[in-house]
Enzyme design. Structure first.
Site, PDB file in Angstrom:
ATOM      1  N   HIS A  47       1.696  52.295  -6.167  1.00 58.50           N
ATOM      2  CA  HIS A  47       2.829  51.747  -5.408  1.00 58.50           C
ATOM      3  C   HIS A  47       3.289  50.462  -6.085  1.00 58.50           C
ATOM      4  CE1 HIS A  47       5.187  49.970  -2.170  1.00 58.50           C
ATOM      5  NE2 HIS A  47       5.257  51.186  -1.650  1.00 58.50           N
TER       6      HIS A  47
ATOM      7  N   GLU B  54      10.870  54.789  -6.471  1.00 61.34           N
ATOM      8  CA  GLU B  54      11.219  53.681  -5.569  1.00 61.34           C
ATOM      9  C   GLU B  54      11.687  52.479  -6.396  1.00 61.34           C
ATOM     10  OE1 GLU B  54       9.014  53.744  -1.484  1.00 61.34           O
ATOM     11  OE2 GLU B  54       7.783  52.704  -2.936  1.00 61.34           O
TER      12      GLU B  54
HETATM   13  O1  G3P Z   1       6.175  52.978   0.429  1.00 56.62           O
HETATM   14  C1  G3P Z   1       7.487  52.967   0.874  1.00 56.62           C
HETATM   15  C2  G3P Z   1       8.073  51.629   0.754  1.00 56.62           C
HETATM   16  O2  G3P Z   1       7.789  50.953  -0.417  1.00 56.62           O
HETATM   17  C3  G3P Z   1       9.494  51.570   1.116  1.00 56.62           C
HETATM   18  O3  G3P Z   1       9.600  50.457   1.919  1.00 56.62           O
HETATM   19  O4  G3P Z   1      10.474  49.184   3.784  1.00 56.62           O
HETATM   20  O5  G3P Z   1      11.998  49.964   1.984  1.00 56.62           O
HETATM   21  O6  G3P Z   1      11.044  51.602   3.590  1.00 56.62           O
HETATM   22  P1  G3P Z   1      10.856  50.298   2.874  1.00 56.62           P
END
Ligand code: G3P
Length: 224
Positions: free
Chosen positions: A98, A146
Site C-alpha cells: 500500500h 491508487e
Molecule cells: O486503501 C484504499 C485507500 O488508500 C484509499 O483511501 O480514503 O481515498 O478511499 P481513500
C-alpha cells in the site's frame, strides 16, 4: 489453492488506522457492512487492523484481509506479519505494498509466491502503470492502482484519471485490476467498472461516512 474469488465486483474497505473503526467501533462498522452484503449481494472484503483480525474472522462472514505482510520467514521474526500466520487464523488475504506501507518489489514477489501456495488472496497496490506491468508478472490475484495524491481526498481516481484505469487494465494482462483513491459513491464505481476494473478500494469514503450502509447501497445500485 483456495479459489475464493467471486466474479462479482469486489469492494475492499480498508480500515487503515482510523480511530473511527478501531476497537469496538471496528465491529460496529463490520456489522453494517455485513448487513449491506446480506441485503444486496455485494462482495465485500475488509482490511482490518492486525490486532483484531483473528476476532473479526469469527465475527463476520465478510472476507477478512490484513493491511500488510512482511517477507519474513516463520520462526524467530518477532513483530513481523507473515502469510503462514495469516492463513492459520483464517484470513482471506492481504493488501501488499500500500502506498502508506511500501515494500521493495522483490519482497512483493516473494510474498505473493507464498500466498499463492497457501491459497491466500493477494491485492498488490501500485502507484503507476509501469509498476502494474512489473507486478503483473508476479501473478497476484489483484493489482490495485491508487494514485497517492488522490488518496483521502474528495476527487476520485475515476473522475480525475480515467485514462490511468484503462492503461492499468491493459498493462495488467490477465491479472484483475482494482482502483482506489477518493472513491466515494456509486458513480465512481460505475466508471471504474466500465473501464475494465473488477472493483474498488475505499477507505475514508466508507469508514468516515455518516452512514456507511447508505454508501454501500449506492455501490450496489451502481452494479445492478
Ligand atoms: O486503501 C484504499 C485507500 O488508500 C484509499 O483511501 O480514503 O481515498 O478511499 P481513500
Amino acid at each position: 489453492m483456495k479459489n475464493l474469488i467471486n466474479p462479482t465486483p469486489l469492494i475492499l474497505v480498508n480500515f487503515k488506522n482510523f480511530l473511527e473503526c478501531s476497537g469496538a467501533l471496528s465491529f460496529q462498522l463490520a456489522k453494517k457492512l455485513q448487513k449491506s452484503a446480506d441485503d444486496t449481494g455485494l462482495q465485500i472484503a475488509i482490511s482490518v487492523q492486525s490486532f483484531l483480525l483473528s476476532e473479526m474472522v469469527k465475527y463476520t462472514d465478510l472476507k477478512i484481509m490484513s493491511q500488510h505482510l512482511d517477507a519474513k520467514s516463520e520462526g524467530s521474526t518477532t513483530g513481523s506479519l507473515i502469510p503462514e500466520v495469516l492463513n492459520s487464523v483464517g484470513g482471506w488475504g492481504s493488501l501488499l505494498n500500500h502506498s502508506e506501507k511500501r515494500i521493495p518489489l522483490e519482497d512483493v514477489e516473494k510474498i505473493v509466491n507464498r500466498m499463492n501456495e497457501l491459497g491466500l488472496v493477494s491485492i498488490v497496490c501500485v502507484e503507476n502503470v509501469e509498476e502494474v506491468g512489473i507486478v503483473s508478472k508476479f501473478k497476484p490475484n489483484f493489482i490495485a492502482i491508487e494514485p497517492p495524491e488522490l488518496i483521502g481526498g474528495d476527487i476520485s481516481v475515476s473522475t480525475a484519471k480515467p485514462e490511468l484505469i484503462t492503461e492499468s487494465v491493459l498493462a495488467a494482462g490477465e491479472v484483475s485490476v482494482l482502483v482506489g483513491a477518493g472513491i466515494k459513491n456509486g458513480d465512481d464505481l460505475k466508471i471504474a467498472l466500465a473501464l475494465g476494473a473488477k472493483g474498488v478500494l475505499v477507505a475514508s469514503g466508507v469508514c468516515k461516512a455518516k452512514d456507511p450502509y447508505e454508501v454501500m447501497l449506492d455501490f450496489a445500485k451502481a452494479i445492478n
